[in-house]
Design a protein around this motif. Sequence first.
Motif, PDB file in Angstrom:
ATOM      1  N   ALA A  22       2.074  -6.634   3.820  1.00 32.31           N
ATOM      2  CA  ALA A  22       0.721  -6.848   3.282  1.00 32.31           C
ATOM      3  C   ALA A  22       0.121  -8.144   3.818  1.00 32.31           C
ATOM      4  CB  ALA A  22       0.769  -6.867   1.759  1.00 32.31           C
ATOM      5  N   VAL A  23       0.938  -9.195   3.868  1.00 31.69           N
ATOM      6  CA  VAL A  23       0.455 -10.489   4.366  1.00 31.69           C
ATOM      7  C   VAL A  23      -0.012 -10.355   5.820  1.00 31.69           C
ATOM      8  CG1 VAL A  23       1.297 -12.763   5.102  1.00 31.69           C
ATOM      9  CG2 VAL A  23       1.771 -11.967   2.806  1.00 31.69           C
ATOM     10  N   LEU A  24       0.782  -9.688   6.637  1.00 31.92           N
ATOM     11  CA  LEU A  24       0.432  -9.555   8.057  1.00 31.92           C
ATOM     12  C   LEU A  24      -0.795  -8.658   8.246  1.00 31.92           C
ATOM     13  CD1 LEU A  24       3.988  -9.376   9.674  1.00 31.92           C
ATOM     14  CD2 LEU A  24       2.391 -11.297   9.663  1.00 31.92           C
ATOM     15  N   LEU A  25      -0.893  -7.614   7.432  1.00 31.08           N
ATOM     16  CA  LEU A  25      -2.067  -6.737   7.518  1.00 31.08           C
ATOM     17  C   LEU A  25      -3.337  -7.491   7.140  1.00 31.08           C
ATOM     18  CD1 LEU A  25      -0.360  -3.593   6.012  1.00 31.08           C
ATOM     19  CD2 LEU A  25      -1.478  -3.653   8.253  1.00 31.08           C
ATOM     20  N   GLN A  26      -3.232  -8.303   6.088  1.00 29.39           N
ATOM     21  CA  GLN A  26      -4.400  -9.108   5.677  1.00 29.39           C
ATOM     22  C   GLN A  26      -4.858 -10.016   6.799  1.00 29.39           C
ATOM     23  OE1 GLN A  26      -2.844 -11.074   2.182  1.00 29.39           O
ATOM     24  NE2 GLN A  26      -2.816  -9.119   1.117  1.00 29.39           N
ATOM     25  N   LYS A  27      -3.912 -10.428   7.640  1.00 24.57           N
ATOM     26  CA  LYS A  27      -4.244 -11.362   8.724  1.00 24.57           C
ATOM     27  C   LYS A  27      -4.636 -10.650  10.016  1.00 24.57           C
ATOM     28  CE  LYS A  27      -1.551 -15.265   7.022  1.00 24.57           C
ATOM     29  NZ  LYS A  27      -2.700 -16.184   6.932  1.00 24.57           N
ATOM     30  N   GLY A  28      -4.685  -9.320   9.974  1.00 22.52           N
ATOM     31  CA  GLY A  28      -5.193  -8.590  11.140  1.00 22.52           C
ATOM     32  C   GLY A  28      -4.134  -8.008  12.054  1.00 22.52           C
ATOM     33  N   CYS A  29      -2.872  -8.000  11.602  1.00 24.40           N
ATOM     34  CA  CYS A  29      -1.811  -7.357  12.401  1.00 24.40           C
ATOM     35  C   CYS A  29      -1.765  -5.857  12.112  1.00 24.40           C
ATOM     36  CB  CYS A  29      -0.440  -7.899  12.004  1.00 24.40           C
ATOM     37  SG  CYS A  29      -0.087  -9.550  12.528  1.00 24.40           S
ATOM     38  N   LYS A  30      -1.163  -5.127  13.032  1.00 25.74           N
ATOM     39  CA  LYS A  30      -0.748  -3.742  12.778  1.00 25.74           C
ATOM     40  C   LYS A  30       0.725  -3.809  12.394  1.00 25.74           C
ATOM     41  CE  LYS A  30      -4.475  -1.867  14.835  1.00 25.74           C
ATOM     42  NZ  LYS A  30      -5.540  -1.304  14.020  1.00 25.74           N
ATOM     43  N   VAL A  31       1.180  -2.828  11.620  1.00 21.99           N
ATOM     44  CA  VAL A  31       2.570  -2.887  11.139  1.00 21.99           C
ATOM     45  C   VAL A  31       3.280  -1.548  11.286  1.00 21.99           C
ATOM     46  CG1 VAL A  31       4.012  -3.165   9.060  1.00 21.99           C
ATOM     47  CG2 VAL A  31       2.158  -4.795   9.499  1.00 21.99           C
ATOM     48  N   CYS A  32       4.509  -1.615  11.784  1.00 25.88           N
ATOM     49  CA  CYS A  32       5.418  -0.462  11.728  1.00 25.88           C
ATOM     50  C   CYS A  32       6.400  -0.757  10.595  1.00 25.88           C
ATOM     51  CB  CYS A  32       6.155  -0.277  13.053  1.00 25.88           C
ATOM     52  SG  CYS A  32       7.421   1.019  12.963  1.00 25.88           S
ATOM     53  N   ALA A  33       6.291  -0.005   9.510  1.00 27.59           N
ATOM     54  CA  ALA A  33       7.138  -0.207   8.328  1.00 27.59           C
ATOM     55  C   ALA A  33       8.340   0.736   8.420  1.00 27.59           C
ATOM     56  CB  ALA A  33       6.342   0.075   7.069  1.00 27.59           C
ATOM     57  N   VAL A  34       9.528   0.156   8.342  1.00 29.05           N
ATOM     58  CA  VAL A  34      10.768   0.918   8.518  1.00 29.05           C
ATOM     59  C   VAL A  34      11.558   0.867   7.209  1.00 29.05           C
ATOM     60  CG1 VAL A  34      12.989   0.847   9.742  1.00 29.05           C
ATOM     61  CG2 VAL A  34      10.860   0.366  10.989  1.00 29.05           C
ATOM     62  N   ASP A  35      12.045   2.013   6.758  1.00 25.76           N
ATOM     63  CA  ASP A  35      12.865   1.998   5.530  1.00 25.76           C
ATOM     64  C   ASP A  35      13.672   3.282   5.424  1.00 25.76           C
ATOM     65  OD1 ASP A  35      12.426  -0.005   2.843  1.00 25.76           O
ATOM     66  OD2 ASP A  35      13.586   1.823   2.511  1.00 25.76           O
ATOM     67  N   ILE A  36      14.778   3.195   4.692  1.00 23.28           N
ATOM     68  CA  ILE A  36      15.622   4.376   4.465  1.00 23.28           C
ATOM     69  C   ILE A  36      15.055   5.264   3.355  1.00 23.28           C
ATOM     70  CG2 ILE A  36      17.135   3.285   2.743  1.00 23.28           C
ATOM     71  CD1 ILE A  36      19.515   4.662   4.139  1.00 23.28           C
ATOM     72  N   ASN A  37      14.257   4.669   2.475  1.00 24.08           N
ATOM     73  CA  ASN A  37      13.726   5.386   1.316  1.00 24.08           C
ATOM     74  C   ASN A  37      12.384   6.042   1.689  1.00 24.08           C
ATOM     75  OD1 ASN A  37      12.478   6.143  -1.093  1.00 24.08           O
ATOM     76  ND2 ASN A  37      13.477   4.496  -2.248  1.00 24.08           N
ATOM     77  N   GLU A  38      12.487   7.327   2.072  1.00 22.34           N
ATOM     78  CA  GLU A  38      11.322   8.006   2.651  1.00 22.34           C
ATOM     79  C   GLU A  38      10.157   8.119   1.664  1.00 22.34           C
ATOM     80  OE1 GLU A  38      12.174  11.797   4.415  1.00 22.34           O
ATOM     81  OE2 GLU A  38      10.477  11.532   5.779  1.00 22.34           O
ATOM     82  N   GLU A  39      10.493   8.431   0.418  1.00 25.65           N
ATOM     83  CA  GLU A  39       9.434   8.636  -0.576  1.00 25.65           C
ATOM     84  C   GLU A  39       8.631   7.342  -0.791  1.00 25.65           C
ATOM     85  OE1 GLU A  39      11.080  10.636  -4.003  1.00 25.65           O
ATOM     86  OE2 GLU A  39       9.217  10.180  -5.111  1.00 25.65           O
ATOM     87  N   LYS A  40       9.355   6.251  -1.014  1.00 30.21           N
ATOM     88  CA  LYS A  40       8.663   4.968  -1.245  1.00 30.21           C
ATOM     89  C   LYS A  40       7.929   4.525   0.015  1.00 30.21           C
ATOM     90  CE  LYS A  40      10.391   2.650  -5.206  1.00 30.21           C
ATOM     91  NZ  LYS A  40      11.677   2.319  -5.747  1.00 30.21           N
ATOM     92  N   LEU A  41       8.537   4.799   1.169  1.00 27.44           N
ATOM     93  CA  LEU A  41       7.917   4.403   2.432  1.00 27.44           C
ATOM     94  C   LEU A  41       6.583   5.115   2.609  1.00 27.44           C
ATOM     95  CD1 LEU A  41       8.199   2.855   5.141  1.00 27.44           C
ATOM     96  CD2 LEU A  41       9.305   4.898   6.071  1.00 27.44           C
ATOM     97  N   GLN A  42       6.581   6.421   2.374  1.00 34.78           N
ATOM     98  CA  GLN A  42       5.338   7.184   2.567  1.00 34.78           C
ATOM     99  C   GLN A  42       4.249   6.706   1.614  1.00 34.78           C
ATOM    100  OE1 GLN A  42       4.872   8.475   5.232  1.00 34.78           O
ATOM    101  NE2 GLN A  42       7.032   8.644   5.788  1.00 34.78           N
ATOM    102  N   SER A  43       4.659   6.384   0.385  1.00 36.72           N
ATOM    103  CA  SER A  43       3.652   5.934  -0.578  1.00 36.72           C
ATOM    104  C   SER A  43       3.103   4.555  -0.186  1.00 36.72           C
ATOM    105  CB  SER A  43       4.270   6.006  -1.976  1.00 36.72           C
ATOM    106  OG  SER A  43       4.125   4.833  -2.665  1.00 36.72           O
TER     107      SER A  43
END
Length: 253
Positions: A22-43
Amino acid sequence: MFTGKAALITGAAQGLGKSFAAVLLQKGCKVCAVDINEEKLQSTVKEFNTVYGEGSVIGNKCDVTNARELKESFKQAKDTFRHIDIVVNNAGVVDEQNWEKCLDINLTAVIRGTLLALDYMRKDRGGNGGTIVNVSSMAGIYPVEFAPAYAASKHGVIGYTRSWAFHPEVQSNGVRLVCLCPAYTDTDIIKSLPKSSVDIELYQKSLQTLGVMKMERVMEAFVKLLEDTDNIGSVLSVNKFGIKYWKMQDAKL
Ligand SMILES: NC(=O)C1=CN([C@@H]2O[C@H](COP(=O)(O)OP(=O)(O)OC[C@H]3O[C@@H](n4cnc5c(N)ncnc54)[C@H](O)[C@@H]3O)[C@@H](O)[C@H]2O)C=CC1
Ligand SMILES: CCCCCC(=O)/C=C/C=C\C/C=C\C/C=C\CCCC(=O)O
């Protein structure tokens, strides 16, 4: 310094990783979010694309202990955003009973994520340089009687990160590596310790001494680490007493 940059963050579906994103997005970055928990990741990805604009975040379901999946996540980030400028190796667990799993996620996968980040960022390998933030803990600096495997993994993160940070070829190819060491922060991980600790009373005493920080405080330290560009190989702790760089032994033996 952040606009137009792309970051890959592991363990980004919730907790600290989600807030780093969230911090990086607020500052204008793009983000690739990686996680094992698919449900939480998608949300999380859905929430961020709504708030920060469609296409600002991609999600990649990945178990960081799986070398093939982690490699694929980096490839997807590069293919989507054309470059990777910031990598936050953040995914972590506390598990003293299954201590091998604790070391696999907290240390081995951080090593793998660091090597991939170096490959994508080094100027002599076609990258633009960049910053690698490896998430350790105050448990990487102090002994932790109630969670020795966790402490070992976090001490390892600091040693590994600093060793690469001072490598002359890494520096001359524009890659900066740093460590973030928070004390207890209000996320799910501190609730998982009671199930696996070697001594729950000691844990509770430590928790009382240090208290539990709000997320914002750790984010302040995270931004400082990224903005202080002369901090190669540094270890920044954040606890209720303040945010401080640790004086470590000099890089050269
Ligand atoms: N919350 C705290 O008090 C502190 C946390 N840390 C470190 O911060 C990092 C983030 O932890 P928190 O956000 O607090 O915990 P959390 O439990 O809220 O989040 C951890 C995230 O990592 C993901 N994850 C776990 N295993 C994974 C795997 N094999 N592959 C991919 N993703 C995986 C989880 O699904 C989760 O989304 C960890 O490395 C932790 O050790 C460090 C100091 C203090
Ligand atoms: C071991 C529990 C894991 C939960 C997440 C985490 O990493 C939290 C770490 C918090 C603290 C680390 C444990 C002990 C630190 C011991 C002493 C700190 C003294 C503080 C000071 O004087 O600066």
